[in-house]
Design a protein around this motif. Structure first.
Motif: not given
Length: 323
Positions: A121-133, A153-156
């Motif tokens: 949850m925290l990690r995946g939404l962080t990736v969403h923030m980084l790549l999408r926003e 990192g792995l999810l990113l």
């Protein structure tokens, strides 16, 4: 009664104390959750050491978890007892149960296990923030990702590959590099010595438009040197310590660079953003685009050991506590 990990002051892992407390009652707009799995993140260490301040002592750390609704307070209409739920950014997670504002929680689909939710949850939404926003990546771009074998990192790496982006992953060991490669990194760099020269070689001198750096102090300048003119430095973590003493002239002399320090709570402040990001994250997991790797599992009483493992940089993927 229930068990939780509390701190009564800032310090090392020894300040994390397992205590028995009265079961909380949800207030207006809150729900009570029986926690099935709890995420362990670097932000928990920042709160434990005092880099980030807790509202008051004693305090319960932990920002991420998943479980089942036990009770709903007055005014709550979206959830009822028995619902499966998860959350990414609410202090107070290191416990067998907890209360939380209902608008900070999302429904958990039946095909997402509790441990996977707590690990993403925290990690995946962080990736969403980084790549999408923070930087809306485009197919064909090359990006540099520090700690490419960690939970974020792995999810990113996986998400960026899905979007057609080439990832240069920076890791601390060859073994971690192989893991990052298996999860979507096209190129691997071990260590950050001479980082800019190695990135220059991999990009035929072009460098990269964006660097995602969760390490902080030890890699900040090296990351700046990897950017193309007008590139964006995304400093989103302090694993090696807080970045201080920045001169804005450093950005000008390196090609009129941009610098940002994003915080997930800001990007998820609106419930609509929390729900939309979670839906996209869950959809990609169900589709098999994203695989959440749980590298380490600890019992709740071993929260100190979990944080120590995370600080040592020997972990891979996500770390969770099982109450």
């Amino acid at each position: 009664m229930y068990k939780a990990i509390r701190i009564h002051g800032y310090g090392g892992p020894e300040v994390l104390q397992l205590e028995t407390l009265p079961t909380p009652v949800p207030g207006r707009g809150e729900i009570l959750i029986r926690q099935e799995a709890i995420g362990v993140n670097y932000i928990d260490i920042y709160f434990r050491t005092g880099l980030y301040k807790v509202p008051a002592f004693p305090a319960i750390l932990g920002m991420e978890g998943a479980g089942v609704v036990m009770a709903a307070g007055a005014g709550v209409t979206d959830f009822e007892p028995g619902d499966r739920v998860a959350y990414p950014t609410a202090l107070g997670g290191y416990g067998e149960c907890r209360t939380i504002a209902a608008d900070r929680v999302v429904p958990l689909p039946p095909d997402i296990p509790f441990d996977i939710a707590a690990g993403c949850m925290l990690r995946g939404l962080t990736v969403h923030m980084l790549l999408r926003e923070v930087h809306a990546v485009r197919a064909g771009e090359t990006i540099l990702v520090h700690a490419a074998a960690g939970g974020v990192g792995l999810l990113l790496c996986q998400w960026a590959r899905h979007l057609g982006v080439r990832v240069i992953g920076v890791v601390s060991t060859e073994e971690k590099g192989e893991l990052a490669r298996q999860n979507g990194a096209a190129d691997i760099l071990v260590g950050h010595d001479n980082l800019a020269a190695r990135v220059r070689k991999l990009t035929d001198g072009a460098m990269v438009p964006v660097v995602y750096d969760s390490i902080g102090k030890d890699t900040f300048v090296a990351s700046l040197d990897c950017l193309a003119p007008h590139g964006l430095m995304v400093s989103y973590g302090n694993a090696s310590g807080e970045v201080t003493g920045i001169s804005v002239g450093m950005l000008a002399t390196r090609g009129s660079l941009y610098l940002t320090r994003p915080g997930l709570t800001t990007y998820l402040a609106q419930r609509s953003a929390l729900l939309a990001g979670s839906r996209e994250l869950f959809d990609l997991i169900v589709q098999g685009v994203l695989t959440v790797r749980i590298g380490q599992r600890f019992g709740l009483p071993d929260a100190g050991a979990a944080q120590t493992a995370l600080e040592s940089r020997t972990t891979t993927g996500s770390t969770i506590l099982l109450p």
